[in-house]
Scaffold this motif. Structure first.
Motif, PDB file in Angstrom:
ATOM      1  N   GLU A   6      31.154   1.589  53.774  1.00 34.20           N
ATOM      2  CA  GLU A   6      30.634   2.252  52.587  1.00 34.20           C
ATOM      3  C   GLU A   6      29.190   1.783  52.409  1.00 34.20           C
ATOM      4  OE1 GLU A   6      32.109   2.730  47.966  1.00 34.20           O
ATOM      5  OE2 GLU A   6      33.321   1.596  49.366  1.00 34.20           O
ATOM      6  N   LYS A   7      28.284   2.730  52.360  1.00 35.26           N
ATOM      7  CA  LYS A   7      26.864   2.368  52.239  1.00 35.26           C
ATOM      8  C   LYS A   7      26.480   2.151  50.778  1.00 35.26           C
ATOM      9  CE  LYS A   7      25.318   4.451  56.461  1.00 35.26           C
ATOM     10  NZ  LYS A   7      24.520   3.646  57.298  1.00 35.26           N
ATOM     11  N   ASN A   8      25.401   1.404  50.617  1.00 31.54           N
ATOM     12  CA  ASN A   8      24.785   1.171  49.308  1.00 31.54           C
ATOM     13  C   ASN A   8      25.667   0.409  48.328  1.00 31.54           C
ATOM     14  OD1 ASN A   8      22.470   2.619  50.179  1.00 31.54           O
ATOM     15  ND2 ASN A   8      23.482   4.533  49.650  1.00 31.54           N
ATOM     16  N   LYS A   9      26.489  -0.478  48.840  1.00 29.09           N
ATOM     17  CA  LYS A   9      27.279  -1.366  47.979  1.00 29.09           C
ATOM     18  C   LYS A   9      26.698  -2.765  48.108  1.00 29.09           C
ATOM     19  CE  LYS A   9      30.720   0.973  46.161  1.00 29.09           C
ATOM     20  NZ  LYS A   9      31.024   0.993  44.761  1.00 29.09           N
ATOM     21  N   THR A  10      26.417  -3.375  46.989  1.00 29.99           N
ATOM     22  CA  THR A  10      25.891  -4.739  47.017  1.00 29.99           C
ATOM     23  C   THR A  10      27.048  -5.721  47.185  1.00 29.99           C
ATOM     24  OG1 THR A  10      26.075  -5.089  44.641  1.00 29.99           O
ATOM     25  CG2 THR A  10      24.009  -4.085  45.453  1.00 29.99           C
ATOM     26  N   ASN A  11      26.719  -6.919  47.623  1.00 22.73           N
ATOM     27  CA  ASN A  11      27.734  -7.958  47.748  1.00 22.73           C
ATOM     28  C   ASN A  11      28.353  -8.266  46.393  1.00 22.73           C
ATOM     29  OD1 ASN A  11      27.479  -8.138  50.481  1.00 22.73           O
ATOM     30  ND2 ASN A  11      26.295 -10.030  50.470  1.00 22.73           N
ATOM     31  N   GLU A  12      27.563  -8.187  45.337  1.00 24.69           N
ATOM     32  CA  GLU A  12      28.077  -8.454  43.991  1.00 24.69           C
ATOM     33  C   GLU A  12      29.141  -7.426  43.608  1.00 24.69           C
ATOM     34  OE1 GLU A  12      24.693  -8.329  44.703  1.00 24.69           O
ATOM     35  OE2 GLU A  12      24.485 -10.510  44.735  1.00 24.69           O
ATOM     36  N   GLU A  13      28.884  -6.156  43.923  1.00 26.00           N
ATOM     37  CA  GLU A  13      29.864  -5.104  43.625  1.00 26.00           C
ATOM     38  C   GLU A  13      31.162  -5.317  44.416  1.00 26.00           C
ATOM     39  OE1 GLU A  13      27.513  -1.011  42.734  1.00 26.00           O
ATOM     40  OE2 GLU A  13      27.090  -1.939  44.688  1.00 26.00           O
ATOM     41  N   ILE A  14      31.021  -5.674  45.673  1.00 20.16           N
ATOM     42  CA  ILE A  14      32.201  -5.884  46.519  1.00 20.16           C
ATOM     43  C   ILE A  14      32.928  -7.151  46.099  1.00 20.16           C
ATOM     44  CG2 ILE A  14      33.041  -6.094  48.888  1.00 20.16           C
ATOM     45  CD1 ILE A  14      31.707  -3.392  48.130  1.00 20.16           C
ATOM     46  N   LEU A  15      32.192  -8.165  45.700  1.00 23.03           N
ATOM     47  CA  LEU A  15      32.818  -9.400  45.206  1.00 23.03           C
ATOM     48  C   LEU A  15      33.627  -9.112  43.934  1.00 23.03           C
ATOM     49  CD1 LEU A  15      33.153 -12.426  45.656  1.00 23.03           C
ATOM     50  CD2 LEU A  15      31.078 -12.790  44.313  1.00 23.03           C
ATOM     51  N   GLU A  16      33.079  -8.298  43.058  1.00 21.65           N
ATOM     52  CA  GLU A  16      33.806  -7.904  41.838  1.00 21.65           C
ATOM     53  C   GLU A  16      35.080  -7.137  42.203  1.00 21.65           C
ATOM     54  OE1 GLU A  16      32.952  -4.857  38.197  1.00 21.65           O
ATOM     55  OE2 GLU A  16      31.324  -6.271  38.682  1.00 21.65           O
ATOM     56  N   PHE A  17      34.976  -6.220  43.163  1.00 23.64           N
ATOM     57  CA  PHE A  17      36.137  -5.470  43.661  1.00 23.64           C
ATOM     58  C   PHE A  17      37.164  -6.434  44.245  1.00 23.64           C
ATOM     59  CE2 PHE A  17      38.288  -3.545  47.311  1.00 23.64           C
ATOM     60  CZ  PHE A  17      38.851  -2.412  46.745  1.00 23.64           C
ATOM     61  N   SER A  18      36.702  -7.352  45.066  1.00 23.45           N
ATOM     62  CA  SER A  18      37.579  -8.334  45.712  1.00 23.45           C
ATOM     63  C   SER A  18      38.306  -9.202  44.683  1.00 23.45           C
ATOM     64  CB  SER A  18      36.738  -9.205  46.654  1.00 23.45           C
ATOM     65  OG  SER A  18      37.513 -10.195  47.252  1.00 23.45           O
ATOM     66  N   ASN A  19      37.580  -9.660  43.688  1.00 22.83           N
ATOM     67  CA  ASN A  19      38.179 -10.483  42.630  1.00 22.83           C
ATOM     68  C   ASN A  19      39.201  -9.709  41.798  1.00 22.83           C
ATOM     69  OD1 ASN A  19      36.724 -12.748  43.396  1.00 22.83           O
ATOM     70  ND2 ASN A  19      35.073 -12.365  41.932  1.00 22.83           N
ATOM     71  N   SER A  20      38.933  -8.432  41.567  1.00 21.67           N
ATOM     72  CA  SER A  20      39.859  -7.629  40.755  1.00 21.67           C
ATOM     73  C   SER A  20      41.201  -7.426  41.459  1.00 21.67           C
ATOM     74  CB  SER A  20      39.232  -6.286  40.386  1.00 21.67           C
ATOM     75  OG  SER A  20      39.137  -5.453  41.520  1.00 21.67           O
ATOM     76  N   PHE A  21      41.212  -7.522  42.792  1.00 18.70           N
ATOM     77  CA  PHE A  21      42.453  -7.383  43.561  1.00 18.70           C
ATOM     78  C   PHE A  21      42.975  -8.733  44.072  1.00 18.70           C
ATOM     79  CE2 PHE A  21      40.939  -3.041  43.722  1.00 18.70           C
ATOM     80  CZ  PHE A  21      42.102  -2.301  43.635  1.00 18.70           C
ATOM     81  N   ASN A  22      42.293  -9.828  43.700  1.00 16.86           N
ATOM     82  CA  ASN A  22      42.674 -11.177  44.163  1.00 16.86           C
ATOM     83  C   ASN A  22      42.732 -11.283  45.688  1.00 16.86           C
ATOM     84  OD1 ASN A  22      42.989 -12.280  41.507  1.00 16.86           O
ATOM     85  ND2 ASN A  22      44.902 -11.133  41.362  1.00 16.86           N
ATOM     86  N   ILE A  23      41.770 -10.693  46.357  1.00 20.05           N
ATOM     87  CA  ILE A  23      41.729 -10.696  47.824  1.00 20.05           C
ATOM     88  C   ILE A  23      41.484 -12.121  48.315  1.00 20.05           C
ATOM     89  CG2 ILE A  23      40.392  -9.906  49.823  1.00 20.05           C
ATOM     90  CD1 ILE A  23      40.080  -7.207  48.374  1.00 20.05           C
ATOM     91  N   ASN A  24      42.304 -12.555  49.265  1.00 17.69           N
ATOM     92  CA  ASN A  24      42.239 -13.924  49.792  1.00 17.69           C
ATOM     93  C   ASN A  24      41.783 -13.967  51.247  1.00 17.69           C
ATOM     94  OD1 ASN A  24      44.508 -12.777  50.933  1.00 17.69           O
ATOM     95  ND2 ASN A  24      45.801 -14.574  50.647  1.00 17.69           N
ATOM     96  N   TYR A  25      41.176 -12.923  51.720  1.00 17.98           N
ATOM     97  CA  TYR A  25      40.718 -12.846  53.104  1.00 17.98           C
ATOM     98  C   TYR A  25      39.249 -12.429  53.120  1.00 17.98           C
ATOM     99  CZ  TYR A  25      42.362  -8.084  52.065  1.00 17.98           C
ATOM    100  OH  TYR A  25      42.599  -6.873  51.473  1.00 17.98           O
ATOM    101  N   ASP A  26      38.643 -12.536  54.310  1.00 20.67           N
ATOM    102  CA  ASP A  26      37.220 -12.218  54.445  1.00 20.67           C
ATOM    103  C   ASP A  26      36.981 -10.722  54.272  1.00 20.67           C
ATOM    104  OD1 ASP A  26      36.329 -14.838  55.019  1.00 20.67           O
ATOM    105  OD2 ASP A  26      36.935 -14.627  57.107  1.00 20.67           O
ATOM    106  N   VAL A  27      35.925 -10.399  53.528  1.00 21.30           N
ATOM    107  CA  VAL A  27      35.477  -9.024  53.352  1.00 21.30           C
ATOM    108  C   VAL A  27      34.022  -8.980  53.798  1.00 21.30           C
ATOM    109  CG1 VAL A  27      35.091  -7.145  51.714  1.00 21.30           C
ATOM    110  CG2 VAL A  27      37.040  -8.689  51.402  1.00 21.30           C
TER     111      VAL A  27
END
Length: 184
Positions: free
Chosen positions: A109-130
């Motif tokens: 997905e283009k034009n996504k900042t690390n902050e946006e993806i980190l927020e997405f990751s935290n909202s799903f409690n992702i425990n693996y590398d993104v």
């Protein structure tokens, strides 16, 4: 007589230029081979600024940071409902097989900042590398090409592609494959 000489010289010059063109093509191919060798290393940057290095050798993808582990490369996008639906399964697998298994999610997905993806990751409690980098697309083209998401590739401990999954996959199917690889 003059016509024959002219025809002969024309044919000779065509052959000469064709031969040079072939030589130039061989030089171009040699340069491409060198650049292909240089592209056998793919560096994926995670959203927490780590680098995951994949080295492609003879169709196998070894992950430098996770040697001798089963790797699940998960190609996804944040807007994709099936991608979101499989996150709990990936979390479960990451927890259950953590000593032998590693999930690496590759954002397409283009034009996504690390902050946006980190927020997405935290909202799903992702425990693996993104990962979120331009090399994500390089990997998707090289290993696949990946044409739809979610798409996942399970790599054996030797880096060979053991299984390709397209679409949402039952966790039981992935567990069967992990257990097959653990017995090898």
């Amino acid at each position: 007589m003059q016509f024959k000489t002219l025809a002969f010289l024309s044919i000779l010059s065509i052959l000469l230029f064709t031969g040079c063109e072939q030589k130039e093509k061989k030089q171009e191919e040699a340069q491409q081979d060198i650049s292909v060798k240089d592209t056998n290393t793919i560096n994926l940057k995670t959203i927490d600024n780590k680098v995951i290095t994949l080295i492609e050798e003879n169709g196998a993808y070894k992950v430098k940071e996770y040697p001798n582990k089963i790797i699940l490369l998960n190609f996804f996008a944040t807007w994709c409902p099936p991608c979101k639906a499989e996150i709990p399964n990936l979390i479960t697998l990451q927890n259950k097989y953590q000593g032998n298994f590693k999930v690496i999610s590759v954002l397409l997905e283009k034009n996504k900042t690390n902050e946006e993806i980190l927020e997405f990751s935290n909202s799903f409690n992702i425990n693996y590398d993104v990962t979120n980098s331009e090399d994500n697309y390089k990997l998707a083209n090289k290993i696949g090409p990946v044409k739809s998401i979610p798409t996942m590739f399970m790599l054996g401990k030797d880096g060979s592609i053991f299984q390709k999954y397209v679409g949402i996959v039952p966790v039981e199917m992935m567990e069967l494959d992990i257990n097959k690889l653990l017995k090898k």
